[in-house]
Design a protein around this motif. Structure first.
Motif, PDB file in Angstrom:
ATOM      1  N   ARG A 163       0.867  -1.178   0.000  1.00 53.93           N
ATOM      2  CA  ARG A 163       0.000   0.000   0.000  1.00 53.93           C
ATOM      3  C   ARG A 163       0.899   1.222   0.000  1.00 53.93           C
ATOM      4  O   ARG A 163       1.878   1.292   0.758  1.00 53.93           O
ATOM      5  CB  ARG A 163      -0.867  -0.021   1.252  1.00 53.93           C
ATOM      6  N   VAL A 164       0.559   2.221  -0.810  1.00 54.63           N
ATOM      7  CA  VAL A 164       1.366   3.447  -0.869  1.00 54.63           C
ATOM      8  C   VAL A 164       1.012   4.313   0.327  1.00 54.63           C
ATOM      9  O   VAL A 164      -0.153   4.626   0.561  1.00 54.63           O
ATOM     10  CB  VAL A 164       1.105   4.207  -2.187  1.00 54.63           C
TER      11      VAL A 164
ATOM     12  N   GLN B 117       7.689   6.646  -4.333  1.00 48.34           N
ATOM     13  CA  GLN B 117       6.674   6.296  -3.347  1.00 48.34           C
ATOM     14  C   GLN B 117       7.332   5.673  -2.121  1.00 48.34           C
ATOM     15  O   GLN B 117       8.423   5.128  -2.187  1.00 48.34           O
ATOM     16  CB  GLN B 117       5.704   5.271  -3.937  1.00 48.34           C
TER      17      GLN B 117
ATOM     18  N   THR C  59       5.982   2.761   0.409  1.00 46.96           N
ATOM     19  CA  THR C  59       4.883   1.816   0.590  1.00 46.96           C
ATOM     20  C   THR C  59       4.925   1.201   1.991  1.00 46.96           C
ATOM     21  O   THR C  59       5.910   1.338   2.721  1.00 46.96           O
ATOM     22  CB  THR C  59       4.961   0.685  -0.448  1.00 46.96           C
TER      23      THR C  59
END
Lengths: 185, 423
Positions: free
Chosen positions: B29-30, B38, B40
């Protein structure tokens, strides 16, 4: 294969940290030679509170293959082992496996670990100074320490150190007959 | 978005809730978009697993876990900011960086080749059987015995392999050229696609401080390295992912080191910083403190009267103090720095003579009576004693401002769900 470390319960309880003071087992991880506890003998009685405070006994799981795992929150090898134990419980509960985590530690810390690691088997709380490890054959009081009980409640194997897939397959799996109808937890 | 102010309580709370999901949720999940990069949940979990408090974390309270994860998340975001800025400045093409990177790559190729060599060692069945018979029911001892066998075999196989590689690549040594006075680019060994110069053998050592025998030893070690690395490359060992990871970790640190050298080029900068912040060199007066704490003002006033009448504060602390430490140590609180602790108490102690009991002081802990038994004078430490502390303080200050600047340049967008992703 990851190295297996064992911890001296009393020393590290004083130190109060998990990472300092690793002690490699100086002896073999053979069954601990507790007096009057050769393999195949009846297990001592066990009545301990779980994390809700309810007292649990081995009778509750009679008929299942029980793997008692003694651990503590400050024992870093125990933390690594728990991930595997969770996997074993999930995979083999339907074949009659019941893992019980016997935490020789403060209930709050045990509860935190249970939450953090997502432990799926019962965690019972034991006083580290109560002699419970000695009663179950760990006269050197080192953890992680595991005791395997067959379906009749007899001690068939004791192990000092980290369990791994190889050891689990060698010692525990043969007791789990395929196709057992015992319900999963 | 200003990075410092974006760590709101709401985000911290979201991390607290989200933290409980990290182990349960397998999909990456970012958590933050940092410019083109990003952070995560997997990144955060990896950072947590490799942190110094990794094994203690499971036993911590949820709030403490969330606080630590917040720190780690901040560090990951800063790393992404520095990485993008390092690339924007072309630091990945800097000759010093390339030298470091090449040395790392060479080492990784060597390690991979040797690891593959070791993995190919098979233990004969009769040896395995003997090990099993020697250590029945002892998996640890059996594994140790197998490892010892492999180590022993590896020694022989490595020597034979290196000899074969030397032949394969036609490596020739020019030992007659070994001299610490030779030019650095003097070729000491060469083969097919291989060359080792004096500079390669010396590394960062000053040639003046070494002997020809030392150079020769380093030459053979270097030859071993380049032979195995060349063989690994020719066999198609792919290090692209590993080198990408190296760049992701090393480039931010490389930029940080460049900025630190820019901010602290010499000691004068630190001396100027000390002049502006003299508190770094000031060691406050220290007091040996006696104290008792009780629940009510009435109790405290009564005990004060008894102390003024000649009774010992320390004996009374052992009997009446509700502070567990103070009660256990009979009121002896040890040495404390002037001005530390509750401001009301520090104020009450200031101006007291030695062994003079204070007025009753109210704090959240209760009602205090305290006295200073003895003192150690304050002092001003010399520059050399605080140099490193000053350097760190200055760098922390400058880095915080630099990170804010980068956060403005590469937009930081938080993507932690307020519900912790429980929907």
């Amino acid at each position: 294969m990851s190295p297996r470390w064992v911890w001296t319960l009393g020393t590290l309880a004083v130190m109060g940290v998990g990472l300092a003071g690793y002690a490699f087992s100086t002896g073999p991880n053979a069954p601990a030679a507790a007096p009057g506890m050769a393999g195949g003998e009846s297990a001592p009685s066990l009545a301990l509170p779980d994390l809700t405070g309810r007292t649990r006994t081995l009778d509750e799981w009679r008929g299942r293959v029980i793997l008692l795992n003694f651990w503590a929150s400050w024992c870093s090898p125990c933390m690594y082992e728990i991930d595997d134990l969770i996997r074993y419980q999930k995979e083999y509960a339907g074949r009659g496996l019941q893992i019980l985590g016997i935490g020789v530690d403060a209930p709050r810390k045990l509860a935190n670990v249970r939450r953090s690691l997502g432990i799926v088997y019962p965690v019972l709380v034991a006083d580290p100074m109560s002699g419970i490890l000695e009663r179950w054959g760990d006269t050197r009081r080192m953890i992680p320490y595991s005791v395997l009980l067959d379906r009749r409640g007899r001690v068939v194997w004791r192990y000092r150190g980290l369990l791994n897939d190889e050891v689990f397959a060698d010692k525990v799996l043969p007791l789990l007959a395929p196709g057992t109808s015992v319900a999963a937890d | 978005m200003r990075l410092k102010h974006s760590f709101s309580r709401g985000l911290a709370a979201a991390i607290l809730v989200f933290s409980s999901q990290i182990h349960a949720n397998a999909a990456p999940r970012v958590l933050a978009q940092v410019g083109a990069l990003q952070v995560t949940a997997d990144d955060l979990q990896r950072a947590e697993a490799s942190s110094p408090f990794a094994t203690q974390m499971p036993s911590m309270e949820p709030e403490d876990q969330a606080a630590l994860r917040k720190q780690l998340l901040h560090r990951l975001v800063v790393q992404r900011l520095l990485l993008q800025e390092a690339k924007a400045q072309g630091l990945d093409r800097d000759p010093a960086y390339i030298r470091e990177r090449d040395a790392f790559r060479l080492g990784m190729l060597y390690r991979r080749y040797m690891a593959d060599l070791k993995a190919r060692i098979e233990i004969p069945a009769d040896v395995l059987q003997a090990i099993h018979e020697q250590y029945p029911d002892d998996a640890d001892a059996q594994e140790a015995a197998r490892a010892a066998y492999r180590v022993d075999r590896f020694r022989t196989i490595k020597a034979l392999t290196l000899k074969a590689l030397k032949g394969r690549y036609h490596l020739v040594f020019h030992s007659d050229r070994i001299s610490r006075d030779a030019p650095p680019d003097t070729v000491l060994a060469e083969g097919d696609g291989l060359r080792i110069t004096l500079a390669d053998a010396l590394g960062s050592e000053d040639p003046k401080g070494v002997t020809p025998a030392w150079i020769e030893d380093r030459l053979y070690k270097r030859a071993e390295l380049v032979l195995a690395a060349k063989a690994a490359e020719d066999e198609g060992v792919d290090l692209s992912r590993r080198m990408a990871a190296y760049d992701r970790e090393r480039l931010p640190a490389f930029l940080a080191e460049r900025k630190e050298a820019e901010w602290v080029p010499d000691d004068q900068v630190l001396r100027d910083y000390l002049a502006a912040h003299p508190e770094y060199a000031r060691l406050r007066e220290r007091w040996h403190l006696g104290q008792l704490v009780v629940r009510t003002r009435g109790e405290a006033e009564a005990l004060r009267k008894r102390i003024l009448g000649g009774e010992s504060l320390f004996r009374l602390a052992g009997e009446y103090s509700i502070d567990p430490y103070g009660r256990k140590h009979l009121g002896d609180m040890g040495w404390v720095k002037q001005g530390s602790g509750y401001p009301a108490l520090a104020k009450a102690l200031a101006g007291l003579a030695d062994n003079e009991v204070s007025a009753v002081v109210k704090t959240p802990l209760g009602y205090h009576l305290a006295m200073i038994v003895e003192r150690r004078p304050g002092e001003t430490l010399p520059f050399v004693a605080v140099r490193e502390r000053l350097r760190q303080a200055l760098i922390n200050e400058r880095m915080a401002a630099y990170v804010e600047e980068l956060a403005g340049k590469y937009r930081v967008a938080w993507k932690i769900p307020a519900d912790g992703g429980r929907q």
